[in-house]
Each structure stands twice: as C-alpha cells, then as structure tokens.
Design a protein around this motif. Structure first.
Motif, PDB file in Angstrom:
ATOM      1  N   GLY B  35       0.984  -1.173   0.021  1.00 11.34           N
ATOM      2  CA  GLY B  35       0.000   0.106   0.003  1.00 11.34           C
ATOM      3  C   GLY B  35       0.892   1.026   0.139  1.00 11.34           C
ATOM      4  O   GLY B  35       0.532   2.147  -0.682  1.00 11.34           O
ATOM      5  N   ALA B  36       1.952   1.395   0.846  1.00 13.45           N
ATOM      6  CA  ALA B  36       2.973   2.237   0.842  1.00 13.45           C
ATOM      7  C   ALA B  36       3.578   2.781  -0.508  1.00 13.45           C
ATOM      8  O   ALA B  36       3.748   3.955  -0.655  1.00 13.45           O
ATOM      9  CB  ALA B  36       3.950   1.889   1.815  1.00 13.45           C
ATOM     10  N   HIS B  38       1.991   2.206  -3.409  1.00 11.48           N
ATOM     11  CA  HIS B  38       0.860   2.127  -4.444  1.00 11.48           C
ATOM     12  C   HIS B  38       0.915   3.353  -5.403  1.00 11.48           C
ATOM     13  O   HIS B  38       0.856   3.226  -6.547  1.00 11.48           O
ATOM     14  CB  HIS B  38      -0.470   2.284  -3.707  1.00 11.48           C
ATOM     15  CG  HIS B  38      -1.528   1.909  -4.605  1.00 11.48           C
ATOM     16  ND1 HIS B  38      -1.733   0.676  -5.099  1.00 11.48           N
ATOM     17  CD2 HIS B  38      -2.644   2.762  -5.116  1.00 11.48           C
ATOM     18  CE1 HIS B  38      -2.897   0.794  -5.869  1.00 11.48           C
ATOM     19  NE2 HIS B  38      -3.478   1.999  -5.809  1.00 11.48           N
ATOM     20  N   LEU B  39       1.467   4.612  -4.882  1.00 16.44           N
ATOM     21  CA  LEU B  39       1.470   5.670  -5.784  1.00 16.44           C
ATOM     22  C   LEU B  39       2.581   5.766  -6.727  1.00 16.44           C
ATOM     23  O   LEU B  39       2.679   6.401  -7.633  1.00 16.44           O
ATOM     24  CB  LEU B  39       1.466   6.877  -4.869  1.00 16.44           C
ATOM     25  CG  LEU B  39       0.069   7.139  -4.136  1.00 16.44           C
ATOM     26  CD1 LEU B  39      -0.018   8.436  -3.317  1.00 16.44           C
ATOM     27  CD2 LEU B  39      -1.181   7.310  -5.036  1.00 16.44           C
ATOM     28  N   ARG B  47      -1.838  -0.378 -10.871  1.00 15.60           N
ATOM     29  CA  ARG B  47      -2.428  -0.196  -9.622  1.00 15.60           C
ATOM     30  C   ARG B  47      -3.414  -1.248  -9.334  1.00 15.60           C
ATOM     31  O   ARG B  47      -3.505  -1.856  -8.321  1.00 15.60           O
ATOM     32  CB  ARG B  47      -3.043   1.147  -9.559  1.00 15.60           C
ATOM     33  CG  ARG B  47      -2.225   2.420  -9.584  1.00 15.60           C
ATOM     34  CD  ARG B  47      -2.937   3.700  -9.285  1.00 15.60           C
ATOM     35  NE  ARG B  47      -1.777   4.543  -9.196  1.00 15.60           N
ATOM     36  CZ  ARG B  47      -1.845   5.933  -8.945  1.00 15.60           C
ATOM     37  NH1 ARG B  47      -3.067   6.437  -8.832  1.00 15.60           N
ATOM     38  NH2 ARG B  47      -0.819   6.893  -8.984  1.00 15.60           N
ATOM     39  N   ARG B 101      -8.213   2.552   5.044  1.00 18.48           N
ATOM     40  CA  ARG B 101      -7.572   1.555   4.227  1.00 18.48           C
ATOM     41  C   ARG B 101      -8.354   0.499   3.694  1.00 18.48           C
ATOM     42  O   ARG B 101      -8.645   0.297   2.570  1.00 18.48           O
ATOM     43  CB  ARG B 101      -6.402   0.910   5.076  1.00 18.48           C
ATOM     44  CG  ARG B 101      -5.663   0.278   4.366  1.00 18.48           C
ATOM     45  CD  ARG B 101      -4.366  -0.154   4.793  1.00 18.48           C
ATOM     46  NE  ARG B 101      -3.348  -1.056   3.940  1.00 18.48           N
ATOM     47  CZ  ARG B 101      -3.339  -2.209   3.954  1.00 18.48           C
ATOM     48  NH1 ARG B 101      -4.193  -3.040   4.756  1.00 18.48           N
ATOM     49  NH2 ARG B 101      -2.780  -3.012   3.232  1.00 18.48           N
ATOM     50  N   ASP B 121      -6.933   5.804  -4.138  1.00 15.91           N
ATOM     51  CA  ASP B 121      -5.416   5.592  -4.126  1.00 15.91           C
ATOM     52  C   ASP B 121      -4.684   6.240  -3.300  1.00 15.91           C
ATOM     53  O   ASP B 121      -3.962   5.623  -2.673  1.00 15.91           O
ATOM     54  CB  ASP B 121      -4.922   5.823  -5.820  1.00 15.91           C
ATOM     55  CG  ASP B 121      -5.464   4.714  -6.744  1.00 15.91           C
ATOM     56  OD1 ASP B 121      -5.828   3.524  -5.966  1.00 15.91           O
ATOM     57  OD2 ASP B 121      -5.171   4.706  -7.900  1.00 15.91           O
ATOM     58  N   SER B 125      -2.804   4.666  -0.032  1.00 17.15           N
ATOM     59  CA  SER B 125      -1.367   4.919   0.282  1.00 17.15           C
ATOM     60  C   SER B 125      -1.114   5.439   1.454  1.00 17.15           C
ATOM     61  O   SER B 125      -0.199   4.991   2.287  1.00 17.15           O
ATOM     62  CB  SER B 125      -0.653   5.399  -0.946  1.00 17.15           C
ATOM     63  OG  SER B 125       0.436   5.033  -1.072  1.00 17.15           O
ATOM     64  N   SER B 128      -1.835   3.227   4.383  1.00 19.49           N
ATOM     65  CA  SER B 128      -0.880   2.286   4.712  1.00 19.49           C
ATOM     66  C   SER B 128       0.372   3.038   5.271  1.00 19.49           C
ATOM     67  O   SER B 128       1.076   2.228   6.166  1.00 19.49           O
ATOM     68  CB  SER B 128      -0.484   1.645   3.085  1.00 19.49           C
ATOM     69  OG  SER B 128      -1.758   1.001   2.676  1.00 19.49           O
TER      70      SER B 128
END
Lengths: 458, 344
Positions: B35-36, B38-39, B47, B101, B121, B125, B128
C-alpha cells in the motif's frame, strides 16, 4: 462533559454503528449457504447467479463490519482501562478465543468466497461459504458470552480491593455457560437471521416491483422467507426465555423494562406506554398482571419493583429502557405476523400478486435492524449503573489518564468518519442492487488440479 | 507458579504474544508495504494488479492484529489497559487509518471516474504509510519506556509519543514494510510492472538498510538498557549476527532475482528483530521511565495462572488450525495476479 459520559457516548455510537453489519453478515451468510446448496443440489444456473450476486453484497457488509469491529476491540483499552484491568482475566480469554477460532476462520475463507469462484471447484467454494458462515456464528458466541458475563457474572472470584480489585477466572465453562449466555447467543443469532433474510426479501421485492430478474428474485425471496418465518417464531421463545433470565438475575433491569416501581406487587405488562419516573407511573395500554403471568405462569406472584433497590443501584434512564424494550417487542411481533402472512400468500400461490405486499416487503429490511439496535440499547442501558452487574460501576470503569478533550477529539473524528462510511456504504449497496446479478453467467472453467482439490474435499 | 517444560505460564504467553505479533508483522507487513508503494505505480492497470496481489489475503493478515489485541488483553490486561490509554491519540488515528484503508481497497475500483480512483488511491497509500509509521511509533515508545505511576497509570501528556527515537523507529518500520511489500509484489507481477518493481525493491532495500543502521547505532549509543541482555549473555550473540546475515542475504537474493528467498530472508529479519526486542525487554513489558520499579512485567501484569493455562490450551488448538487454512488460502491464490470479474 466528563470523560465518563463522553466515553460512554463514543462506545455506544461506535458499537451501535458496528452492529449494523455483523447481524447482516451472519444472516446473509446463512441465506448464501442455502442458495449455494440449492445450486449444488439442482445444478440450475440461476442459483449460481444468485449466490454470486449476494456474495458481492456480503463482501461490502463484511468489509465495513471488520473495519468497525477492530475499533471495538481496542476501545476497551483506550477508554475503559479500569474496566479492562478488572475483567481482563475473564473477558480476555473469550475475546482471544473469538479471534483465533472464529475471526481467523471467517477472514481466511472469505478470500476464497469472494475471489475463488474461478480458482476452486464448486464444492470447495461451497465449503468456504459454510466456513465463513460458521466463523461468523462462532464470533457471535464469544462476543455474546463476554457480554453475558457482564450481565450475569459466573465462574470467577474477586481478588484485591478498591481500584485494584479484579475478577479472576475459577471455572472456564461456568464463565462460558454463565446464566444468560445460551439464551442471549440464540437471541442474537436469530436476530441476525432476521436481519439477513429480510435484507434478501427486501432486495428481491424491489426487483419484483421493477420487473427485473423476476425468476431469480422470486426464488431468492422464497429462500429468505423460509428462513424469516422460522426465525421470527423462534425469536419469540428465545426472547421470553431471556426475559425470565433477566427477571431472575437482573431484577432491576426487568423492572425498568416494564416501568414497574412497587417494591413487591403483582406486575402488569404494557403493550406501549410512557414512564413518568418522578410520579412512578406508566401511562399506556396494559395487560393487567401480564408480567407476573409471563414470569410465573400465574396471576398472584409479586415481582420486585424499582423501589426495592437503593437509588444508586437503579437504572437511571427508566423510560428509555422501557421504550427500547417495547419497540423491540412490537417489531418482533410484527415480523411474526408479516412473515407468516407471506407464508399464507405463498401457500395460496399469491405471494407475488400484490404490489403493496412487495412494497411493504421492500421496506421491511429496516425492522430487524431497528429491533436489533433497540434490543441492545435496552440490555445495556438497563444494566446501568453497572458495567459488570453488581460488581463494577460504569462510573469507576473509564480510563483515568485520558482527558475529556482527547475523547471529544476521537468522538468527533469517529462521527465524521462513520457518517462518510455510512454514506459510501449506502451508495455502493444501492449501486450493486441497481446493477443486479450478472444475467449472462460466464462459463466457469476448472483446471484439472482444482477438480482434484474439489474431489479431495468431497 | 505453574510451568510447562520448565518455563512458567506468564513467559509462555509472552512468547505466544511475540509469535503473534511477529506473524502480524510478516503478513500485514507486506500488504501495508504494498500500500505504501501504491502511488509509485502510474498506470491504472498496474495499480489494479498491485491491489489484487494483496486482495484475497489482506483481510486474513489483519486478523493477526485482532488476535494480538485479544491475546494482550487476555494475558496481560494491565499492559493492554495502560498501553492503549497512554497512547490514546495515536491508537485512535491508527483505528481510523485502518478504516480508511479497508474502505479504499473495497471501493476504489467500484467506479470508473478518474477523481474517484485517484482519491481512493491516495487514501489507500497514505493510510498504509501512516499505519506502518504509527506501529513503529508505538514500538519506539515501548522500547524507550513511558512515564507510568505506581498503579500503571500514564502520567505524560498527549504529545509525549512524538520523540526523535520513536520517529526513527517509525521510519524504519515503514522502510522495512516497504521493502517487504516490494519483494512480495515482484513475485506476483509480470512484464513492465515487474521491471518497475525490481527497481523499487532495490531502492526500498537501500532505504531500509540505511534506517536500520541509524536506529541501531542510536540505540547502542544512547539507550543502554536495550542492549544489556545481549551484552551480558554472550550465548545470545548469534541472534543479532543472524539478523545482519539475513539483511545481507536480502540484498544478495535481490541481486540474483531469487525473490522468494529474498522474501523469506526479509521475514526472517523481522523475526530476529522482534526476538531482540523481546529479549531486551523481558521480563518487562511496559517500562516506566518514572521509576523502573513501577514497570509492568510479565509477572505483575499477567492474568491468573488458571486463565493463562486455559488460553495456552486455546492457542495450542487454535494456532495449528489457523496455520492450516491460511496456507490453504495462500496456496489457492499462488502465482502471478490475473484480473478477472471478481477482482477489486
């Protein structure tokens, strides 16, 4: 406002919000097991579409139930530290058992239930659905056992004194089977079956009104109605049994439920009414000596009233307890009437002939929800001023190190987040229902390996 | 005091708790890490694949936190009460982030609008990242000790939890989870996303190595009570060495593109790290910085022997069951992610 009041508001708010979801998961889980079972038995694709569609709704409900449930688990420690120290030895083992036996089971198999349609065979999938349903049932057992222990403590002794006093377990099974546990677990289960089955009835009725997915909706309506009819009647028995147990173990709560003040007199039962606490009177429609009859099956045995308790040991909100309890009963009675009226229509082969019946059915989803909520409000406010009945007062139980501002901050935070959450939930639920089941069912392909797995578990 | 194979029940429950939190770190660690990161994935398809790589398992991973919370409440109610009420604000933020989340994962792919997906999104992120960081913050404070009075009540103010050491532990936890998550994702992806992730694995590994070195030096230099047991018991010396070798092995396996081994090494690193934490704290669970005598220990904060005995039985029956069906679920979803109509 004080830390105690703010913490109580926060706990009540977060737990009431949470409790929208678990009963729906449990009840919908049961209906899904029946649907998928029908698919395996008959092989008719419509049941597969049905199960698949309600699984998506289940996912949404379950997801929010988990997220709001974790909050509850930690809130005992953050806001009710003294309570946590007091009950940890007893209550903790029930919570730990819940996590390891129940929650792990449902969350583990949930992945297969939601994402495994094309990855495992139909029998393994059915098995996963059953495991998720059983997990949610077990979950209810442990949580309700823990709460019942607060109502009717058993299997423990108290060690230490004053603020350092704490309950220690002496007999695990006596704790688990404390006097109110079995009936309350059944009462909660059946309340959940009603919540889930009326959700399916409501969605099906809506499709029938809109003339969409007619064949599927008629079948899902009937499956859910079968559950609802049995559950609504069964709830009458667990409910009256629960009332007897309250009378025996928490007489002050029972007295508040019926607004019965006289120390030792034959008690009436109200159909509805309004309690004037100062005048010690109830205005409303009553069945004379009804409560006495309900509890003792005669018309002469007296029932302990509120006046026989010290002022400090009485539930402070008598009218509130009275109203919550009576709304629950009124709804319960209506659900029996309504589900058996529908059964009668079904028998006459006119179940889907009247629009107004479908309209009432579509709205009926709200009733079990309201009954579940107000039932818990009656149980919990009726237990006051105690957090553990007769042992620990709510006013002693909150966290001493937390300040009112901190609780106010978190209360505002939860209010905003939960409002957002509820809006999203409602929007998504509406969208999923409008989108409806997939009409052209895709062919499900099974690799040989997955077939083997299916055979293994046969 | 009741014992089993020469170890008393309180210590056994401490070990169970350690095992549960280690399991939680290894399992939820990779999905929080994913998740961290994700961006960093730019394309919609990437994604979705990254999200669905954790899709069927993240919920099961989070259960370990629920079990951990229950296990702490059940076995050490005084620690549970003091710890959670002391960290009121960070815990509340943690809970709210957990909600955000879960909601982000559930809702992001349910609408096609660009703004909708972009918002979820970011929420996914950020939550997370915050969760990993807050876990580290709490761990850092537990390692340092917090002001507790004789009754185990917290006496610090509500901002006490923000201090340099806790922030460093928070950043290190985030780095560790990001590396762990990147390694997990690289195993679940193909083609361009795979190439991108091989880069991310390298960068996050560097990030983690730098932060763990910093935090270790700081601990050795300024917080003497966190290296005492290993200093005074030379036979414990292999544990930190094993951890260092495991970290070295992560970089080696990453270079060889043997990601399953890298993942196992990273999981092993976590268990060694938490073993060191447990060794240095034991028998203290919550150190009082006011007076060490006020500390909550596995003995003065535990439930009764009777209760611990019951729970050890529960754990002995339950944990193997959980292991069996967790493995079944992971096995069902093994291999690279393929999106289908049931995906997020």
């Amino acid at each position: 406002m004080s830390v105690e009041i703010l913490s109580r508001i926060q706990f009540a708010f977060t737990v009431a919000f949470h409790y929208i979801y678990p009963p729906l998961s449990i009840g919908l889980g049961l209906v899904m097991v029946l649907m998928e079972g029908q698919y395996l038995r008959t092989g008719e694709k419509v049941y597969h579409q049905m199960a698949h569609f309600f699984t998506k709704i289940f996912a949404l409900i379950f997801g929010i139930g988990v997220a709001t449930g974790i909050v509850m688990e930690f809130e005992f420690g953050t806001n009710w530290a003294t309570y946590s120290r007091y009950v940890g030895d007893v209550f903790g083992s029930a919570l730990a058992a819940e996590g390891i036996f129940a929650f792990a089971l449902e969350s583990g198999f949930l992945g297969v239930l939601l994402f495994g349609w094309n990855k495992v065979g139909p029998r393994v999938h059915f098995f996963s659905t059953i495991m998720v349903f059983l997990g949610s049932m077990f979950s209810a057992i442990w949580i309700v056992v823990a709460n019942s222990w607060q109502q009717t403590p058993a299997g423990f002794h108290v060690v230490g004194e004053g603020m350092n006093a704490r309950a220690e377990i002496t007999d695990f099974w006596a704790m688990v089977f404390n006097p109110s546990a079995i009936d309350r677990v059944l009462h909660v289960w059946i309340g959940s079956f009603l919540a889930g089955s009326f959700l399916v009835i409501s969605i099906s009725a809506w499709y029938l009104l809109k003339k969409r997915h007619v064949d599927l909706a008629q079948r899902s309506f009937k499956i859910a109605l079968s559950v609802a009819a049995i559950a609504s009647l069964a709830q009458l028995f667990t409910g009256s049994r629960s009332a007897e147990i309250v009378a025996e173990h928490q007489p002050a709560k029972l007295a508040a439920m019926e607004g019965h003040f006289d120390s030792l007199a034959v008690a009436d039962m109200y159909l509805f009414g309004w309690v004037d606490r100062d005048a010690q009177k109830v205005y409303g429609l009553k069945i004379p000596k009804g409560l006495t009859f309900l509890l003792h099956k005669d018309f002469s045995t007296p029932v302990r009233g509120l006046n026989s308790f010290a002022m400090t040991d009485r539930p402070p909100m008598v009218n509130f307890v009275f109203q919550m309890y009576h709304i629950m009963i009124a709804i319960g009675m209506f659900l029996i009437f309504w589900s058996w009226f529908l059964m009668w229509l079904w028998w006459r082969k006119k179940l889907f002939s009247y629009n107004w019946v479908l309209i009432v059915s579509a709205w009926s989803v709200l009733l079990p929800q309201i009954a579940n909520q107000v039932g818990w409000f009656a149980a919990e406010t009726g237990r006051q001023p105690w957090v553990v009945y007769g042992l620990l007062r709510t006013s002693d139980a909150f966290s001493k190190t937390v300040t009112a501002n901190q609780v106010l901050f978190s209360l505002i935070l939860f209010t905003i987040v939960y409002l957002l959450l509820f809006t999203l939930f409602f929007y998504m639920l509406n969208k999923k229902i409008k989108h409806g089941p997939a009409t052209e069912d895709r062919d499900i392909q099974h690799s040989p390996l997955q077939q083997n797995m299916a055979n293994l578990l046969d | 005091m009741e014992t089993f194979i020469g170890v008393d029940y309180s210590t056994w429950w401490f070990l169970v708790l350690g095992a549960v939190f280690t399991g939680y770190a290894i399992l939820d660690g990779f999905d929080l890490g994913a998740g961290a990161l994700h961006l960093f994935f730019r394309k919609e398809q990437s994604r979705r694949i990254a999200l669905n790589a954790i899709g069927p398992v993240w919920d099961g991973n989070e259960v370990w936190l629920v079990i951990g919370g229950g296990a702490l409440f059940a076995g050490f109610p005084k620690v549970y009460a003091s710890l959670l009420s002391a960290f009121y604000i960070p815990i509340m933020l943690f809970l709210v982030m957990l909600i955000f989340r879960a909601v982000s994962i559930e809702f992001r792919s349910k609408e096609d609008m660009k703004w909708w997906r972009a918002t979820w999104d970011i929420s996914y992120s950020v939550s997370s990242i915050m969760l990993a960081f807050l876990l580290g913050i709490v761990l850092g404070n537990v390692l340092l000790g917090i002001p507790l009075d004789i009754d185990g009540n917290y006496t610090g103010n509500w901002l006490h939890f923000i201090n340099p050491y806790a922030v460093m532990v928070g950043v290190t936890t985030l780095a560790l989870f990001m590396m762990h998550g990147a390694i997990y994702l690289v195993m679940k992806t193909e083609d361009k996303l795979y190439d991108k992730l091989t880069q991310l694995v390298q960068r996050t590994t560097i990030f983690f190595v730098i932060s763990i070195i910093m935090v270790s030096f700081y601990t050795l230099l300024y917080i003497p009570h966190l290296s005492e047991s290993i200093k005074s018991n030379p036979w414990l010396f292999p544990i930190p060495i094993l951890m260092i070798l495991a970290i070295a092995n992560i970089t080696r396996q990453v270079a060889k593109k043997k990601y399953l081994w890298a993942f196992l090494s990273s999981a092993f690193t976590m268990s060694m790290l938490l073993t060191i934490v447990a060794l240095e704290l034991y028998p203290i669970m919550l150190l009082s910085s006011t007076d060490p005598a006020f500390s909550l220990t596995v003995y003065n904060a535990s439930s009764s022997q009777k209760s611990l005995g019951i729970m050890l039985t529960v754990a002995a029956i339950g944990v193997p069951l959980v292991a069996v069906y967790t493995s079944f679920v992971f096995w069902t979803f093994k291999g690279k992610v393929k999106l289908d109509e049931t995906s997020y």
